[in-house]
Scaffold this motif. Sequence first.
Motif, short mmCIF file in Angstrom:
data_model
loop_
_atom_site.label_atom_id
_atom_site.label_comp_id
_atom_site.label_asym_id
_atom_site.label_seq_id
_atom_site.Cartn_x
_atom_site.Cartn_y
_atom_site.Cartn_z
N GLU A 1 45.37 29.10 -45.98
CA GLU A 1 45.33 30.39 -45.69
C GLU A 1 46.81 30.99 -45.91
O GLU A 1 47.72 30.45 -45.61
CB GLU A 1 44.95 30.88 -44.15
N VAL B 1 42.51 24.84 -44.69
CA VAL B 1 41.06 25.39 -44.59
C VAL B 1 40.19 24.38 -45.46
O VAL B 1 40.57 24.23 -46.58
CB VAL B 1 40.97 26.97 -44.87
N SER B 2 38.86 24.23 -44.90
CA SER B 2 37.97 23.21 -45.63
C SER B 2 37.08 24.17 -46.16
O SER B 2 36.06 24.95 -45.27
CB SER B 2 37.47 22.14 -44.91
N VAL B 3 36.73 24.54 -47.54
CA VAL B 3 35.75 25.27 -47.95
C VAL B 3 34.47 24.67 -48.61
O VAL B 3 34.71 23.84 -49.67
CB VAL B 3 36.31 26.18 -49.11
N SER C 1 31.01 25.65 -50.65
CA SER C 1 30.28 26.56 -51.46
C SER C 1 28.64 26.64 -51.58
O SER C 1 28.20 25.30 -51.54
CB SER C 1 30.86 26.81 -52.81
N HIS D 1 31.01 31.12 -49.60
CA HIS D 1 31.85 30.14 -49.42
C HIS D 1 32.02 29.96 -47.72
O HIS D 1 32.15 31.08 -47.09
CB HIS D 1 33.19 30.24 -49.99
N ALA E 1 34.44 29.14 -45.15
CA ALA E 1 35.62 28.69 -44.93
C ALA E 1 35.90 28.01 -43.52
O ALA E 1 35.84 28.79 -42.36
CB ALA E 1 36.94 29.78 -44.98
N TYR F 1 38.25 26.40 -40.52
CA TYR F 1 39.65 25.87 -39.83
C TYR F 1 39.30 24.41 -38.99
O TYR F 1 38.24 24.41 -38.65
CB TYR F 1 40.14 26.85 -39.14
N LEU G 1 37.91 35.01 -50.69
CA LEU G 1 38.65 33.66 -50.76
C LEU G 1 39.73 33.68 -51.52
O LEU G 1 41.00 33.34 -51.49
CB LEU G 1 37.54 32.70 -51.46
N PHE H 1 43.27 33.03 -49.73
CA PHE H 1 43.30 31.64 -49.56
C PHE H 1 43.80 31.19 -50.87
O PHE H 1 43.21 31.70 -51.97
CB PHE H 1 42.02 30.99 -49.31
#
Lengths: 95, 147
Positions: A15, A22-24, A26, A38, A40, A42, A55, A59
């Motif tokens: 971020e 952060v793990s995103v 999709s 997506h 996101a 934490y 995004l 990010f």
Amino acid sequence: MNPATPEQPPILFTENETGERVSVTSIFVWGDENKRMHVARYASGRAFLVDDSVLNLHFTIVSPQEVVLMAFGHGDRPTAKQREAEQHGGVHSIV
Amino acid sequence: MAGFTRSFRGTLIKFVANQTPGSPPTTIYAGFSTANPGDDVSAIAEPTIGTGGYARQLMSFSAYSAPAAGATTFVANSATVTWGPSSAAWSTGATPLTHIVYWTASTGVTEATSVAYGAISLPSQVSAAGISITAQPGALQLQLAPS
């Protein structure tokens, strides 16, 4: 029964404002094959659903990074015609 | 929409009708597009080959195995496919890589060398510098469903 749409395996982002990792993941948006959303996530467990513009605005992808393509067949996502056929009990072919 | 391209469907149909379909492709390469290439790949928007570390990647396939009757037939990549790492962005701005496209050639965008394509769900920043994209064995499948 339409096949489930698999999620893209998580991709690491940061971020911009807080520097939090952060793990995103999709996923396709139903009804629009070119639209993606997506999730996101934490480390704290907070999660937000964001589109590409958010995004990109908030990010930044962690680089270098290896991104893994999700496993899927290039024909397992139903088209509008296929969905219509399925609703009427039909089966479909991708060709 | 995804699946085999018009050109390759023609090859398959000619095979059925014994109308000189040509020789099977000896190589299949996988590349990307930032737009739906379309049935005749006329709308292809591929990153520039040779720029930023981008290149189509040669694929190998697992041996075909007949499925149960009524199930989808498919072949899948037998080895990990890796694109990159990118040394520069593969697309401009916020344009994501939206499709994977299969070709019989490592370069060129002629319909005759197109095989199939399908959508992928990557965030746009995946096309930034410093990113490798990998597909594990079995991740990329070309399928034919029964009718």
